[in-house]
Write a protein that holds these residues in place. Structure first.
Motif, PDB file in Angstrom:
ATOM      1  N   CYS A  33      -6.126  -2.302   1.754  1.00  0.00           N
ATOM      2  CA  CYS A  33      -5.259  -2.193   2.776  1.00  0.00           C
ATOM      3  C   CYS A  33      -6.478  -1.639   3.433  1.00  0.00           C
ATOM      4  O   CYS A  33      -7.084  -1.184   3.363  1.00  0.00           O
ATOM      5  CB  CYS A  33      -4.483  -0.762   2.321  1.00  0.00           C
ATOM      6  SG  CYS A  33      -4.299  -0.253   3.684  1.00  0.00           S
TER       7      CYS A  33
ATOM      8  N   GLU B 192      -6.230   0.022   5.997  1.00  0.00           N
ATOM      9  CA  GLU B 192      -5.833   0.921   6.891  1.00  0.00           C
ATOM     10  C   GLU B 192      -6.596   2.180   6.380  1.00  0.00           C
ATOM     11  O   GLU B 192      -7.272   2.508   7.342  1.00  0.00           O
ATOM     12  CB  GLU B 192      -4.810   1.063   7.228  1.00  0.00           C
ATOM     13  CG  GLU B 192      -3.408   0.449   7.670  1.00  0.00           C
ATOM     14  CD  GLU B 192      -3.713   0.628   9.617  1.00  0.00           C
ATOM     15  OE1 GLU B 192      -4.094   1.134   9.849  1.00  0.00           O
ATOM     16  OE2 GLU B 192      -3.582  -0.576  10.206  1.00  0.00           O
ATOM     17  N   CYS B 193      -6.462   2.049   5.167  1.00  0.00           N
ATOM     18  CA  CYS B 193      -7.142   2.951   4.254  1.00  0.00           C
ATOM     19  C   CYS B 193      -7.500   2.761   3.468  1.00  0.00           C
ATOM     20  O   CYS B 193      -8.168   3.820   2.620  1.00  0.00           O
ATOM     21  CB  CYS B 193      -5.439   4.844   3.799  1.00  0.00           C
ATOM     22  SG  CYS B 193      -4.952   3.268   2.742  1.00  0.00           S
TER      23      CYS B 193
ATOM     24  N   CYS C  27       0.183   3.990   3.308  1.00  0.00           N
ATOM     25  CA  CYS C  27       0.691   3.095   4.170  1.00  0.00           C
ATOM     26  C   CYS C  27       2.277   3.305   4.207  1.00  0.00           C
ATOM     27  O   CYS C  27       2.724   2.772   5.272  1.00  0.00           O
ATOM     28  CB  CYS C  27      -0.129   2.107   4.371  1.00  0.00           C
ATOM     29  SG  CYS C  27      -1.893   3.159   4.599  1.00  0.00           S
TER      30      CYS C  27
ATOM     31  N   CYS D 195       1.176  -1.041  -0.176  1.00  0.00           N
ATOM     32  CA  CYS D 195      -0.214   0.177  -0.201  1.00  0.00           C
ATOM     33  C   CYS D 195       1.172   1.113  -0.108  1.00  0.00           C
ATOM     34  O   CYS D 195       1.463   1.185   1.403  1.00  0.00           O
ATOM     35  CB  CYS D 195      -0.662  -0.357   0.898  1.00  0.00           C
ATOM     36  SG  CYS D 195      -1.467   1.387   1.246  1.00  0.00           S
TER      37      CYS D 195
HETATM   38 ZN   LIG Z   1      -3.083   1.798   3.382  1.00  0.00          ZN
END
Ligand SMILES: [Zn+2]
Length: 246
Positions: free
Chosen positions: A133, A135-136, A117, A114
């Motif tokens: 991802c 996270e994002c 990140c 990613c």
């Molecule tokens: Zn990410």
């Protein structure tokens, strides 16, 4: 170069605060631990903690001397270059092995990343996350392994070069120790020889003296033994003569 490697080993084992100790310790003569503490501007206990850590791995060695007046022992330390280099050699060999495995893995497997990140995933994990991802929410892109492999190889070349230097240094140190041993054995032999010679000389001297003394005694004995006989004889003669005269 050697100094740099010694510094590397010492910091690896005893931490950054031990780095300066490398410049204080000598490979030939032992240094008073109180002097080390003073020069490093740390307490004697802190100094000892560092030295004990290094000593556990054989990187330093110590001797102790008794203070005649105070009756306690003071320790003196020196760096063990050969053991330090052997220790570093093992670390470098492990690193090279790790790098070689990483290069192989990069050559055989796909990696995903990613980019936002800056997190990397191997193929199995990327599949688990379905290439998204967590996270994002961004979509993974395939990692360009060729650049990573190039970096790994560059790093490996550097370590291999350093390893060759270390191996050369180990050889030198072994030769040095070997030569010192030979010199010591030679010196010991010569000292023993000199002692024997001295002993023989003094033995000869004493025997000569004794022989001289004995022969002198014999001579004086002979002389003293003969004389009174003569005197007695002459005395006897003279007394006899005297008797005859009467
Ligand atoms: Zn990410």
């Amino acid at each position: 170069m050697l100094k740099k490697f010694l510094r590397d080993v010492i910091t690896l084992v005893a931490g950054k605060q031990a780095e300066k100790i490398t410049d204080l310790l000598d490979s030939e003569k032992y240094i008073n631990e109180f002097l080390i503490a003073k020069k490093l501007d740390i307490t004697i206990n802190q100094t000892r903690n560092i030295l004990y850590k290094l000593s556990d791995h054989g990187l330093v060695s110590s001797i102790r001397k008794k203070d005649k007046r105070k009756g306690w022992y003071t320790y003196f330390w020196k760096i063990e270059v050969l053991s330090s280099m052997v220790f570093l050699k093992n670390i470098f060999e492990k690193r090279i092995e790790q790098l070689s495995n990483q290069i192989k893995s990069r050559e055989m497997k796909e990696f995903y990343v990613c980019e936002r990140c800056n997190i990397e995933f191997n193929e199995e994990n990327a599949l688990v996350y379905d290439f998204v991802c967590n996270e994002c929410g961004g979509i993974f892109s395939r990692k360009d392994n060729s650049k990573v492999i190039k970096d790994f190889k560059k790093n490996m070349d550097k370590i291999e070069k350093e390893l060759r230097f270390i191996e050369e240094e180990i050889k030198n140190q072994k030769e040095k120790l070997e030569n010192r041993k030979i010199r010591e054995i030679k010196k010991e032999k010569e000292e023993r020889k000199a002692k024997r010679k001295k002993k023989n000389k003094s033995l000869k001297k004493t025997t000569k003296k004794e022989v001289m003394k004995k022969s002198k005694k014999k001579i004086s004995k002979k002389k003293t033994a003969k004389k009174p006989k003569k005197i007695k004889k002459t005395k006897a003669k003279s007394t006899r003569k005297k008797i005859l005269k009467k």
